[in-house]
Design a protein around this motif. Structure first.
Motif, PDB file in Angstrom:
ATOM      1  N   LEU A 161      25.025 142.419  87.844  1.00 27.86           N
ATOM      2  CA  LEU A 161      23.619 142.544  88.297  1.00 27.86           C
ATOM      3  C   LEU A 161      23.627 143.926  88.701  1.00 27.86           C
ATOM      4  O   LEU A 161      22.624 144.631  88.264  1.00 27.86           O
ATOM      5  CB  LEU A 161      23.566 141.549  89.205  1.00 27.86           C
ATOM      6  CG  LEU A 161      22.918 140.345  88.891  1.00 27.86           C
ATOM      7  CD1 LEU A 161      22.915 139.309  89.868  1.00 27.86           C
ATOM      8  CD2 LEU A 161      21.733 140.096  88.078  1.00 27.86           C
ATOM      9  N   THR A 210      13.375 142.388  88.033  1.00 21.74           N
ATOM     10  CA  THR A 210      13.761 140.959  87.687  1.00 21.74           C
ATOM     11  C   THR A 210      15.229 141.002  88.290  1.00 21.74           C
ATOM     12  O   THR A 210      15.901 140.302  88.788  1.00 21.74           O
ATOM     13  CB  THR A 210      13.737 140.691  86.439  1.00 21.74           C
ATOM     14  OG1 THR A 210      12.280 140.766  86.117  1.00 21.74           O
ATOM     15  CG2 THR A 210      14.317 139.388  86.010  1.00 21.74           C
ATOM     16  N   GLU A 223      15.842 141.229  92.068  1.00 22.17           N
ATOM     17  CA  GLU A 223      15.397 139.944  92.767  1.00 22.17           C
ATOM     18  C   GLU A 223      16.441 138.727  92.571  1.00 22.17           C
ATOM     19  O   GLU A 223      16.730 138.010  93.282  1.00 22.17           O
ATOM     20  CB  GLU A 223      14.001 139.561  92.301  1.00 22.17           C
ATOM     21  CG  GLU A 223      12.873 140.584  92.991  1.00 22.17           C
ATOM     22  CD  GLU A 223      11.502 140.308  92.532  1.00 22.17           C
ATOM     23  OE1 GLU A 223      11.463 139.353  91.752  1.00 22.17           O
ATOM     24  OE2 GLU A 223      10.754 141.052  93.151  1.00 22.17           O
ATOM     25  N   ARG A 224      17.003 138.769  91.626  1.00 26.84           N
ATOM     26  CA  ARG A 224      18.194 137.926  91.028  1.00 26.84           C
ATOM     27  C   ARG A 224      19.335 138.275  91.965  1.00 26.84           C
ATOM     28  O   ARG A 224      19.856 137.285  92.424  1.00 26.84           O
ATOM     29  CB  ARG A 224      18.462 137.857  89.476  1.00 26.84           C
ATOM     30  CG  ARG A 224      19.578 136.967  89.336  1.00 26.84           C
ATOM     31  CD  ARG A 224      19.085 135.540  89.516  1.00 26.84           C
ATOM     32  NE  ARG A 224      20.300 134.479  89.164  1.00 26.84           N
ATOM     33  CZ  ARG A 224      20.501 133.563  89.634  1.00 26.84           C
ATOM     34  NH1 ARG A 224      19.386 132.894  90.433  1.00 26.84           N
ATOM     35  NH2 ARG A 224      21.540 132.423  89.583  1.00 26.84           N
ATOM     36  N   ASP A 242      27.619 132.071  85.699  1.00 31.95           N
ATOM     37  CA  ASP A 242      26.103 131.965  86.149  1.00 31.95           C
ATOM     38  C   ASP A 242      25.336 132.157  85.080  1.00 31.95           C
ATOM     39  O   ASP A 242      24.808 133.181  84.739  1.00 31.95           O
ATOM     40  CB  ASP A 242      25.885 133.094  87.094  1.00 31.95           C
ATOM     41  CG  ASP A 242      24.326 133.063  87.753  1.00 31.95           C
ATOM     42  OD1 ASP A 242      23.954 131.764  87.746  1.00 31.95           O
ATOM     43  OD2 ASP A 242      23.816 133.833  88.252  1.00 31.95           O
ATOM     44  N   SER A 245      21.909 133.972  85.378  1.00 30.70           N
ATOM     45  CA  SER A 245      21.763 135.491  85.456  1.00 30.70           C
ATOM     46  C   SER A 245      22.202 135.882  83.781  1.00 30.70           C
ATOM     47  O   SER A 245      21.382 136.809  83.403  1.00 30.70           O
ATOM     48  CB  SER A 245      22.843 136.137  86.171  1.00 30.70           C
ATOM     49  OG  SER A 245      22.698 135.949  87.583  1.00 30.70           O
ATOM     50  N   ILE A 290      19.072 135.974  81.918  1.00 29.81           N
ATOM     51  CA  ILE A 290      18.227 137.201  82.240  1.00 29.81           C
ATOM     52  C   ILE A 290      18.733 138.376  81.139  1.00 29.81           C
ATOM     53  O   ILE A 290      17.921 139.184  80.752  1.00 29.81           O
ATOM     54  CB  ILE A 290      18.351 137.647  83.736  1.00 29.81           C
ATOM     55  CG1 ILE A 290      17.525 136.628  84.662  1.00 29.81           C
ATOM     56  CG2 ILE A 290      17.761 139.173  83.876  1.00 29.81           C
ATOM     57  CD1 ILE A 290      17.752 136.824  86.087  1.00 29.81           C
TER      58      ILE A 290
END
Length: 158
Positions: free
Chosen positions: A22, A68, A71-72, A132, A135, A138
């Motif tokens: 991320l 996005t 925020e994840r 995950d 994620s 995304i």
């Protein structure tokens, strides 16, 4: 001021993998938006208008997904870091052309920048599949949209 810490449902090992993915994505997306905007301001040539507008589409996509991704990360208890110094040392995008950029060079620079980010996003898709899937989903969406931009810019220069 009282601090509240968000606790992730992921294991420490999974959280480390997802956190790195991320954070790396955030850095790449922030830089992609900056690169596209820099070229947007400096593009010149017969295809100025179409390339200029197409660059703004990339900026919009990168900014949307950077939010996005950040925020994840926050939802998992990971503090996102989009500071300029962090972006400067962590981005996978090469050097952006300086000064006025002819439309052909501008398109080529975006093809390279998008290609670099896409390659790293695909690594993140792979890395997050097991720890995950949320994620990972995304990253799959980001990659699909970036690959569409990549295709369109490649088609610009034939």
């Amino acid at each position: 001021m009282r601090m509240y810490v968000v606790k992730s449902p992921l294991s420490d090992e999974s959280l480390k993998t997802v956190s790195e993915a991320l954070q790396g994505a955030l850095v790449d997306l922030v830089d992609l938006a900056l690169v596209a905007k820099q070229i947007h301001w400096n593009v010149v040539g017969p295809r100025f208008r179409s390339v200029h507008l197409q660059l703004d589409e990339v900026v919009d996509t990168a900014r949307k997904y950077s939010d996005t991704v950040a925020e994840r990360a926050a939802a998992l208890g990971i503090s996102p870091d989009g500071r300029a110094a962090t972006v400067a040392v962590g981005s996978g995008i090469g050097v952006t052309p300086e000064g006025w950029v002819d439309d052909t060079t501008a398109v080529g620079a975006l093809v390279e920048a998008l290609g670099a980010v896409i390659a790293r996003m695909r690594e993140r898709v792979e890395a997050t599949g097991e720890p995950d899937p949320v994620s990972q989903d995304i990253f799959i969406g980001i990659t699909a949209d970036l690959e569409k931009h990549h295709w369109m810019f490649q088609a610009e220069n034939g």
